[in-house]
Design an enzyme around this catalytic site. Structure first.
Site, PDB file in Angstrom:
ATOM      1  N   HIS A  12      -1.098  29.180   2.704  1.00  0.00           N
ATOM      2  CA  HIS A  12      -1.891  28.392   2.070  1.00  0.00           C
ATOM      3  C   HIS A  12      -1.876  28.767   0.595  1.00  0.00           C
ATOM      4  O   HIS A  12      -3.137  28.950   0.091  1.00  0.00           O
ATOM      5  CB  HIS A  12      -3.338  28.325   2.619  1.00  0.00           C
ATOM      6  CG  HIS A  12      -3.968  29.809   2.767  1.00  0.00           C
ATOM      7  ND1 HIS A  12      -4.521  30.245   3.785  1.00  0.00           N
ATOM      8  CD2 HIS A  12      -3.925  30.787   1.797  1.00  0.00           C
ATOM      9  CE1 HIS A  12      -5.006  31.718   3.688  1.00  0.00           C
ATOM     10  NE2 HIS A  12      -4.481  31.877   2.598  1.00  0.00           N
ATOM     11  N   HIS A  59     -12.018  32.816   1.165  1.00  0.00           N
ATOM     12  CA  HIS A  59     -11.529  34.123   0.279  1.00  0.00           C
ATOM     13  C   HIS A  59     -12.595  34.388  -0.717  1.00  0.00           C
ATOM     14  O   HIS A  59     -12.429  34.896  -2.039  1.00  0.00           O
ATOM     15  CB  HIS A  59     -10.312  33.569  -0.800  1.00  0.00           C
ATOM     16  CG  HIS A  59      -9.140  33.396   0.168  1.00  0.00           C
ATOM     17  ND1 HIS A  59      -8.907  32.222   0.970  1.00  0.00           N
ATOM     18  CD2 HIS A  59      -7.894  34.076   0.088  1.00  0.00           C
ATOM     19  CE1 HIS A  59      -7.856  32.307   1.464  1.00  0.00           C
ATOM     20  NE2 HIS A  59      -7.168  33.323   1.131  1.00  0.00           N
ATOM     21  N   HIS A 192       2.372  39.111   2.589  1.00  0.00           N
ATOM     22  CA  HIS A 192       1.941  39.354   0.887  1.00  0.00           C
ATOM     23  C   HIS A 192       1.082  40.197   0.900  1.00  0.00           C
ATOM     24  O   HIS A 192       0.303  40.330   1.660  1.00  0.00           O
ATOM     25  CB  HIS A 192       1.769  37.838   0.606  1.00  0.00           C
ATOM     26  CG  HIS A 192       0.559  37.153   0.797  1.00  0.00           C
ATOM     27  ND1 HIS A 192       0.278  36.751   2.322  1.00  0.00           N
ATOM     28  CD2 HIS A 192      -0.548  36.822   0.403  1.00  0.00           C
ATOM     29  CE1 HIS A 192      -0.834  36.200   2.449  1.00  0.00           C
ATOM     30  NE2 HIS A 192      -1.640  36.053   1.136  1.00  0.00           N
ATOM     31  N   GLU A 240      -3.816  37.811   7.141  1.00  0.00           N
ATOM     32  CA  GLU A 240      -4.005  36.208   7.561  1.00  0.00           C
ATOM     33  C   GLU A 240      -3.171  35.724   8.462  1.00  0.00           C
ATOM     34  O   GLU A 240      -3.449  34.689   9.235  1.00  0.00           O
ATOM     35  CB  GLU A 240      -3.660  35.623   6.281  1.00  0.00           C
ATOM     36  CG  GLU A 240      -4.626  35.842   4.824  1.00  0.00           C
ATOM     37  CD  GLU A 240      -4.396  34.801   3.760  1.00  0.00           C
ATOM     38  OE1 GLU A 240      -5.136  34.967   2.892  1.00  0.00           O
ATOM     39  OE2 GLU A 240      -3.019  34.621   3.673  1.00  0.00           O
TER      40      GLU A 240
HETATM   41  C1  DHB Z   1      -1.651  33.932  -2.976  1.00  0.00           C
HETATM   42  C2  DHB Z   1      -1.525  33.635  -1.629  1.00  0.00           C
HETATM   43  C3  DHB Z   1      -2.723  33.584  -0.695  1.00  0.00           C
HETATM   44  O1  DHB Z   1      -2.773  33.468   0.521  1.00  0.00           O
HETATM   45  C4  DHB Z   1      -3.958  33.503  -1.425  1.00  0.00           C
HETATM   46  O2  DHB Z   1      -5.071  33.218  -0.736  1.00  0.00           O
HETATM   47  C5  DHB Z   1      -4.047  33.681  -2.879  1.00  0.00           C
HETATM   48  C6  DHB Z   1      -2.826  33.947  -3.333  1.00  0.00           C
HETATM   49  C7  DHB Z   1      -0.557  34.087  -3.733  1.00  0.00           C
HETATM   50  O3  DHB Z   1       0.357  34.286  -3.378  1.00  0.00           O
HETATM   51  O4  DHB Z   1      -0.539  33.827  -4.930  1.00  0.00           O
HETATM   52 FE    FE Z   2      -4.909  33.715   1.517  1.00  0.00          FE
END
Ligand code: DHB
Ligand code: FE
Length: 279
Positions: A12, A59, A192, A240
């Site tokens: 997302h 978030h 990530h 997540e």
């Molecule tokens: C990014 C990914 C995310 O899941 C998020 O909530 C905010 C930023 C990103 O990769 O920039």
């Molecule tokens: Fe996220």
């Protein structure tokens, strides 16, 4: 009784909103991600869901560090998509499936899940973008039930607990006296990390093994790991992926993998999309 037509899990990343707003779906940077939705669109046209139950993580829009429910569920008439400062236009409000929300609330509290029940709840990119990706050419055609799982502030719910939550959500949907067709969505991941010394950390090998595990009749390979182990593997924000394990556990028995896409990176994220249908 209500029927679960299937489940879709997807990343997302907020910049998807900007890509959608500027029509960049076939731009070389974005096409490998957006093209992964074509088979899902064809499948959704066949299974025609009426309702989406969405597992996602807020978030900091609706819940902030002063009040952070481990699990929260929406039981509202509608859910407003708030401005998060990323520059993408907000989507129109989503219509709540109130009857199913209360069915879930009662079933879950009865089965020892103590959720925060929200009759007023704003939804962020983690909720709004996946629905836009699933239904790109129109206003959201499904009514919704949002379920938010904490992945931003210690302590986190374990993958094992999220799997159990998903199983109970699945039971409650199937016990709903309705002829509605329900799609379950999980959003977030895959690997990530956006901040700190390991910013930029990705782990395609773990992501692929995780996606493989979700196609199995027993999808719970991830539950052997603690939250700290999962963070070690997939990064802080990669936690997540517990949304994926919750959503997938709403399905019982063997599943068919409708589609899978994996592309590294979109922004700082290993982007994954996977859909499953009951056999
Ligand atoms: C990014 C990914 C995310 O899941 C998020 O909530 C905010 C930023 C990103 O990769 O920039
Ligand atoms: Fe996220």
């Amino acid at each position: 009784m209500a029927q679960i037509v299937g489940c879709v899990n997807t990343s997302h990343v907020p910049s998807i909103g900007k890509a959608l707003a500027h029509g960049l779906q076939q731009d070389p940077y974005w096409a490998p991600f957006f093209n992964g939705f074509h088979p899902i669109h064809a499948w959704l046209d066949e299974v025609k869901p009426d309702v989406a139950v969405v597992f996602y993580n807020d978030h900091g829009l609706n819940f902030f560090l002063d009040k952070m429910p481990t699990f929260a569920i929406g039981a509202g008439k509608q859910y407003v998509n708030g401005d998060e400062g990323w520059g993408a236009p907000n989507t129109p409000p989503f219509t709540g499936e109130e009857e199913l929300s209360w069915k879930l609330v009662n079933h879950l509290v009865d089965h020892d899940f103590d959720l925060t029940i929200c009759q007023d709840m704003m939804v962020d990119h983690a909720f709004a973008l996946p629905l836009k990706l699933l239904f790109p050419n129109r206003d959201c055609p499904v009514t919704v039930v949002p379920i938010s799982l904490n992945t931003v502030l210690y302590p986190f719910p374990s993958a094992r607990r999220c799997a159990a939550l998903g199983r109970n959500v699945g039971e409650a949907i199937r016990a709903w006296d309705s002829d509605k067709r329900v799609l379950v969505v999980g959003t977030g991941g895959l690997s990530h990390q956006l901040e700190g010394e390991r910013a930029g950390h990705l782990n395609p090998e773990f992501d692929r093994q995780f996606m493989d595990s979700l196609t199995q009749q027993d999808p719970n390979w991830l539950t052997q790991f603690s939250s700290e182990d999962i963070i070690e593997q997939v990064g802080t924000a990669g936690l997540e992926i517990i949304m994926w394990i919750a959503a997938r556990n709403t399905l019982q028995g063997p599943v068919r993998e409708v589609s899978r896409n994996y592309h590294v990176p979109i922004s700082n994220t290993a982007a994954g999309t996977q859909a499953y249908a009951p056999l």
